[in-house]
Scaffold this motif. Sequence first.
Motif, PDB file in Angstrom:
ATOM      1  N   GLU A  23      15.253  28.181  -3.034  1.00 54.13           N
ATOM      2  CA  GLU A  23      14.117  28.834  -2.392  1.00 54.13           C
ATOM      3  C   GLU A  23      14.539  30.084  -1.645  1.00 54.13           C
ATOM      4  OE1 GLU A  23      11.686  26.247  -0.058  1.00 54.13           O
ATOM      5  OE2 GLU A  23      11.848  24.631  -1.511  1.00 54.13           O
ATOM      6  N   ALA A  24      15.341  30.908  -2.285  1.00 53.71           N
ATOM      7  CA  ALA A  24      15.792  32.128  -1.627  1.00 53.71           C
ATOM      8  C   ALA A  24      14.623  33.098  -1.470  1.00 53.71           C
ATOM      9  CB  ALA A  24      16.909  32.774  -2.438  1.00 53.71           C
ATOM     10  N   LYS A  25      14.633  33.821  -0.368  1.00 53.06           N
ATOM     11  CA  LYS A  25      13.553  34.767  -0.113  1.00 53.06           C
ATOM     12  C   LYS A  25      13.728  36.057  -0.911  1.00 53.06           C
ATOM     13  CE  LYS A  25      12.954  33.042   4.519  1.00 53.06           C
ATOM     14  NZ  LYS A  25      13.723  32.953   5.706  1.00 53.06           N
ATOM     15  N   ASN A  26      14.967  36.518  -1.031  1.00 59.35           N
ATOM     16  CA  ASN A  26      15.212  37.815  -1.651  1.00 59.35           C
ATOM     17  C   ASN A  26      15.632  37.737  -3.111  1.00 59.35           C
ATOM     18  OD1 ASN A  26      14.738  39.139   0.812  1.00 59.35           O
ATOM     19  ND2 ASN A  26      16.819  38.692   1.470  1.00 59.35           N
ATOM     20  N   ARG A  27      16.114  36.592  -3.558  1.00 58.55           N
ATOM     21  CA  ARG A  27      16.639  36.459  -4.915  1.00 58.55           C
ATOM     22  C   ARG A  27      16.246  35.121  -5.519  1.00 58.55           C
ATOM     23  NH1 ARG A  27      21.464  38.980  -6.679  1.00 58.55           N
ATOM     24  NH2 ARG A  27      22.102  40.672  -5.338  1.00 58.55           N
ATOM     25  N   ASN A  28      16.087  35.117  -6.835  1.00 57.18           N
ATOM     26  CA  ASN A  28      15.924  33.859  -7.565  1.00 57.18           C
ATOM     27  C   ASN A  28      17.253  33.402  -8.133  1.00 57.18           C
ATOM     28  OD1 ASN A  28      13.087  33.627  -7.228  1.00 57.18           O
ATOM     29  ND2 ASN A  28      12.831  35.226  -8.753  1.00 57.18           N
ATOM     30  N   PHE A  29      18.151  34.358  -8.349  1.00 54.24           N
ATOM     31  CA  PHE A  29      19.462  34.026  -8.879  1.00 54.24           C
ATOM     32  C   PHE A  29      20.470  35.106  -8.503  1.00 54.24           C
ATOM     33  CE2 PHE A  29      17.389  36.536 -12.128  1.00 54.24           C
ATOM     34  CZ  PHE A  29      18.362  37.425 -12.544  1.00 54.24           C
ATOM     35  N   TYR A  30      21.735  34.741  -8.591  1.00 55.56           N
ATOM     36  CA  TYR A  30      22.851  35.669  -8.411  1.00 55.56           C
ATOM     37  C   TYR A  30      23.622  35.724  -9.709  1.00 55.56           C
ATOM     38  CZ  TYR A  30      22.463  35.551  -3.292  1.00 55.56           C
ATOM     39  OH  TYR A  30      22.036  35.676  -2.000  1.00 55.56           O
ATOM     40  N   GLN A  31      24.083  36.905 -10.062  1.00 55.86           N
ATOM     41  CA  GLN A  31      25.062  37.068 -11.122  1.00 55.86           C
ATOM     42  C   GLN A  31      26.376  37.347 -10.400  1.00 55.86           C
ATOM     43  OE1 GLN A  31      23.927  39.502 -14.635  1.00 55.86           O
ATOM     44  NE2 GLN A  31      22.245  40.117 -13.303  1.00 55.86           N
ATOM     45  N   VAL A  32      27.334  36.450 -10.539  1.00 56.51           N
ATOM     46  CA  VAL A  32      28.597  36.590  -9.825  1.00 56.51           C
ATOM     47  C   VAL A  32      29.685  36.952 -10.831  1.00 56.51           C
ATOM     48  CG1 VAL A  32      30.267  35.453  -8.331  1.00 56.51           C
ATOM     49  CG2 VAL A  32      27.838  34.910  -8.116  1.00 56.51           C
ATOM     50  N   ALA A  33      30.319  38.108 -10.625  1.00 61.97           N
ATOM     51  CA  ALA A  33      31.313  38.634 -11.567  1.00 61.97           C
ATOM     52  C   ALA A  33      32.726  38.469 -11.023  1.00 61.97           C
ATOM     53  CB  ALA A  33      31.030  40.112 -11.833  1.00 61.97           C
ATOM     54  N   PHE A  34      33.662  38.177 -11.940  1.00 63.83           N
ATOM     55  CA  PHE A  34      35.072  38.026 -11.565  1.00 63.83           C
ATOM     56  C   PHE A  34      35.924  38.213 -12.813  1.00 63.83           C
ATOM     57  CE2 PHE A  34      32.889  34.033 -12.133  1.00 63.83           C
ATOM     58  CZ  PHE A  34      33.631  33.400 -13.111  1.00 63.83           C
ATOM     59  N   PRO A  35      37.222  38.506 -12.636  1.00 63.18           N
ATOM     60  CA  PRO A  35      38.109  38.708 -13.787  1.00 63.18           C
ATOM     61  C   PRO A  35      38.225  37.432 -14.633  1.00 63.18           C
ATOM     62  CG  PRO A  35      39.150  39.487 -11.766  1.00 63.18           C
ATOM     63  CD  PRO A  35      37.909  38.743 -11.364  1.00 63.18           C
ATOM     64  N   SER A  36      38.196  37.581 -15.943  1.00 59.97           N
ATOM     65  CA  SER A  36      38.271  36.437 -16.855  1.00 59.97           C
ATOM     66  C   SER A  36      39.540  35.624 -16.680  1.00 59.97           C
ATOM     67  CB  SER A  36      38.184  36.917 -18.311  1.00 59.97           C
ATOM     68  OG  SER A  36      36.926  37.480 -18.559  1.00 59.97           O
ATOM     69  N   VAL A  37      40.610  36.279 -16.292  1.00 54.71           N
ATOM     70  CA  VAL A  37      41.897  35.587 -16.184  1.00 54.71           C
ATOM     71  C   VAL A  37      41.879  34.483 -15.118  1.00 54.71           C
ATOM     72  CG1 VAL A  37      42.982  37.208 -14.573  1.00 54.71           C
ATOM     73  CG2 VAL A  37      44.387  35.983 -16.227  1.00 54.71           C
ATOM     74  N   VAL A  38      40.981  34.548 -14.157  1.00 53.54           N
ATOM     75  CA  VAL A  38      40.890  33.517 -13.117  1.00 53.54           C
ATOM     76  C   VAL A  38      39.627  32.667 -13.251  1.00 53.54           C
ATOM     77  CG1 VAL A  38      42.318  34.787 -11.472  1.00 53.54           C
ATOM     78  CG2 VAL A  38      39.836  35.110 -11.464  1.00 53.54           C
ATOM     79  N   ALA A  39      38.987  32.730 -14.401  1.00 58.04           N
ATOM     80  CA  ALA A  39      37.700  32.051 -14.602  1.00 58.04           C
ATOM     81  C   ALA A  39      37.772  30.551 -14.363  1.00 58.04           C
ATOM     82  CB  ALA A  39      37.165  32.341 -15.997  1.00 58.04           C
ATOM     83  N   ASN A  40      38.793  29.895 -14.883  1.00 62.68           N
ATOM     84  CA  ASN A  40      38.874  28.434 -14.728  1.00 62.68           C
ATOM     85  C   ASN A  40      38.947  28.028 -13.266  1.00 62.68           C
ATOM     86  OD1 ASN A  40      38.801  27.951 -17.503  1.00 62.68           O
ATOM     87  ND2 ASN A  40      41.016  28.154 -17.683  1.00 62.68           N
TER      88      ASN A  40
END
Length: 138
Positions: A23-40
């Motif tokens: 129930e966020a007021k400003n966003r329905n979702f976040y897209q969170v980006a990071f380097p693939s090498v640390v994805a796990n």
Amino acid sequence: MFGFGKKAKKPDGIDILIIKTVEAKNRNFYQVAFPSVVANDVLSMLQKLEKSKINKQEFLGEIGGFRIVTHLEALTSYDVLDDADMEAQPVQIADFANILLRRLEALAESGKLGESEDLAFIMGELTMLRDGSFLPLE
């Protein structure tokens, strides 16, 4: 701990998690980006936080009650087509971690969280994400 997760041989790409908020007021979702090498490592830590008892709005504020709905892997590029929409722009993992960590630190200082190994682990990992110390040296 970062660096000990099972690593696939991924290119120097970017992973993006789509994280839905309740129930966020400003966003329905976040897209969170990071380097693939640390994805796990990033994904496992955020999944642990997602399943924890502190994933509530009373603890994490607007992000509380989040769910990870999609994991886009090893992207070489992306185009933001609507610069005016804040949800269109991915949030860097350091910024996302900082939002979460500031909230948790304030609650810990006020004594509202108590102490647990899970909380200490999550706060340690968020600190590393915020500071960028999880990135491998080149």
